[in-house]
Design a protein around this motif. Structure first.
Motif, PDB file in Angstrom:
ATOM      1  N   UNK A  60       0.831  -1.210   0.000  1.00 35.54           N
ATOM      2  CA  UNK A  60       0.000   0.000   0.000  1.00 35.54           C
ATOM      3  C   UNK A  60       0.864   1.258   0.000  1.00 35.54           C
ATOM      4  N   UNK A  61       2.075   1.163   0.549  1.00 33.51           N
ATOM      5  CA  UNK A  61       3.009   2.293   0.488  1.00 33.51           C
ATOM      6  C   UNK A  61       3.505   2.479  -0.943  1.00 33.51           C
ATOM      7  N   UNK A  62       3.796   1.379  -1.620  1.00 38.17           N
ATOM      8  CA  UNK A  62       4.234   1.458  -3.018  1.00 38.17           C
ATOM      9  C   UNK A  62       3.130   2.017  -3.908  1.00 38.17           C
ATOM     10  N   UNK A  63       1.867   1.640  -3.621  1.00 37.72           N
ATOM     11  CA  UNK A  63       0.756   2.182  -4.407  1.00 37.72           C
ATOM     12  C   UNK A  63       0.649   3.695  -4.237  1.00 37.72           C
ATOM     13  N   UNK A  64       0.866   4.180  -3.022  1.00 33.38           N
ATOM     14  CA  UNK A  64       0.860   5.630  -2.800  1.00 33.38           C
ATOM     15  C   UNK A  64       2.006   6.310  -3.527  1.00 33.38           C
ATOM     16  N   UNK A  65       3.154   5.656  -3.564  1.00 31.94           N
ATOM     17  CA  UNK A  65       4.305   6.220  -4.275  1.00 31.94           C
ATOM     18  C   UNK A  65       4.045   6.286  -5.772  1.00 31.94           C
ATOM     19  N   UNK A  66       3.330   5.293  -6.301  1.00 28.98           N
ATOM     20  CA  UNK A  66       2.977   5.313  -7.726  1.00 28.98           C
ATOM     21  C   UNK A  66       2.118   6.536  -8.032  1.00 28.98           C
ATOM     22  N   UNK A  67       1.161   6.825  -7.178  1.00 28.30           N
ATOM     23  CA  UNK A  67       0.297   7.995  -7.398  1.00 28.30           C
ATOM     24  C   UNK A  67       1.096   9.285  -7.265  1.00 28.30           C
ATOM     25  N   UNK A  68       1.995   9.344  -6.259  1.00 33.00           N
ATOM     26  CA  UNK A  68       2.791  10.560  -6.072  1.00 33.00           C
ATOM     27  C   UNK A  68       3.719  10.808  -7.256  1.00 33.00           C
ATOM     28  N   UNK A  69       4.126   9.741  -7.934  1.00 35.30           N
ATOM     29  CA  UNK A  69       4.989   9.888  -9.106  1.00 35.30           C
ATOM     30  C   UNK A  69       4.218  10.312 -10.349  1.00 35.30           C
ATOM     31  N   UNK A  70       2.903  10.490 -10.223  1.00 35.81           N
ATOM     32  CA  UNK A  70       2.091  10.902 -11.364  1.00 35.81           C
ATOM     33  C   UNK A  70       1.728   9.777 -12.305  1.00 35.81           C
ATOM     34  N   UNK A  71       1.861   8.526 -11.846  1.00 34.43           N
ATOM     35  CA  UNK A  71       1.525   7.374 -12.675  1.00 34.43           C
ATOM     36  C   UNK A  71       0.119   6.883 -12.339  1.00 34.43           C
ATOM     37  N   UNK A  72      -0.580   6.400 -13.340  1.00 31.20           N
ATOM     38  CA  UNK A  72      -1.908   5.838 -13.126  1.00 31.20           C
ATOM     39  C   UNK A  72      -1.773   4.416 -12.596  1.00 31.20           C
ATOM     40  N   UNK A  73      -2.641   4.054 -11.656  1.00 26.56           N
ATOM     41  CA  UNK A  73      -2.669   2.698 -11.097  1.00 26.56           C
ATOM     42  C   UNK A  73      -4.007   2.079 -11.486  1.00 26.56           C
ATOM     43  N   UNK A  74      -3.958   1.096 -12.385  1.00 22.73           N
ATOM     44  CA  UNK A  74      -5.168   0.460 -12.905  1.00 22.73           C
ATOM     45  C   UNK A  74      -5.324  -0.923 -12.285  1.00 22.73           C
ATOM     46  N   UNK A  75      -6.549  -1.226 -11.849  1.00 23.41           N
ATOM     47  CA  UNK A  75      -6.811  -2.494 -11.190  1.00 23.41           C
ATOM     48  C   UNK A  75      -6.924  -3.648 -12.162  1.00 23.41           C
ATOM     49  N   UNK A  76      -7.010  -4.875 -11.638  1.00 19.43           N
ATOM     50  CA  UNK A  76      -7.137  -6.061 -12.501  1.00 19.43           C
ATOM     51  C   UNK A  76      -8.481  -6.073 -13.219  1.00 19.43           C
TER      52      UNK A  76
END
Length: 237
Positions: A60-76
């Motif tokens: 969940x920390x890595x998922x937050x870092x993905x958002x902070x980096x401006x990357x989209x996080x798409x679910x399965x």
């Protein structure tokens, strides 16, 4: 210079027995530099790899870092999503294989059915074509993998529809002739309220249990109603 720095490090190891040896830290430093270089060139690919292989930081920390980096996080997604988590245009796509409790043979069966017979037309079609158990369907729903399958239904409605269709599920064909099963009657659903905070928290809790992180929003939204007012996220600070 590099040579002078190496001499000072070796002298430090002699004077302080507890100091780390230079040889061991050189390997760690080289690995860290490679990670930083890959993050600069391929940030989505690096974050996707870290999201699969959980290490020092929880997912969940890595998922937050993905958002902070401006990357989209798409679910399965059972319709178009891949089996393995990887980088896509502008973000990270979570694979079906990352859903907890989902067997590898079910993931392969979903991919084979899509390739041979095309996308699924709905939840009933998925149940007829893929040998998925009750718990696995519940996991797919909680992870958001069936959202595109029934776009007009919320996840609570999908759970109710699954329980309604399960007794009428078509069995795999065999050499013997089977009597056709009756069609399920129309489903009478309760009036679902708008997506309020309680339902949004349940949605995030389901993603956290099946993926280890949340896709729809930050996991803090689960307890947002219980927090005092005036708090700021770390990114704002």
């Amino acid at each position: 210079s590099v040579l002078e720095s190496a001499r000072r490090w070796d002298r430090l190891v002699v004077e302080l027995p507890a100091a780390p040896a230079r040889a061991g830290w050189e390997l760690r430093l080289a690995g860290a530099l490679r990670v930083l270089e890959r993050r600069r060139r391929e940030p989505a690919a690096l974050m996707a790899a870290l999201l699969v292989e959980e290490g020092a930081w929880p997912r969940h920390v890595l998922a937050s870092e993905i958002r902070r980096a401006g990357l989209a996080l798409r679910g399965p997604c059972v319709q178009t999503g891949p089996l393995d988590t990887g980088a896509v245009d502008g973000g990270v796509q979570v694979g079906l294989a990352q859903i907890r409790g989902l067997r590898a043979e079910v993931c392969l069966a979903i991919e084979a059915e899509r390739r041979e017979r095309g996308p699924f037309t709905g939840l009933e079609d998925l149940l007829a074509r893929v040998p998925v158990t009750v718990d696995e369907v519940d996991g797919l729903i909680a992870a958001g993998a069936l959202d595109a399958l029934e776009p007009d239904r919320c996840r609570s409605s999908l759970r109710l529809l699954h329980r309604h269709l399960r007794p009428f599920r078509a069995r795999p064909r065999s050499g013997t002739r089977r009597r056709a099963r009756p069609r399920p009657p129309p489903l009478i659903e309760p009036p679902w309220p708008a997506l309020d905070r309680a339902r949004r928290a349940d949605r995030l809790r389901g993603e956290l249990e099946t993926l280890g992180f949340t896709v729809a929003d930050h996991a803090l939204e689960i307890v947002a109603a219980e927090l005092p007012t005036g708090l700021l996220p770390a990114s704002a600070l």
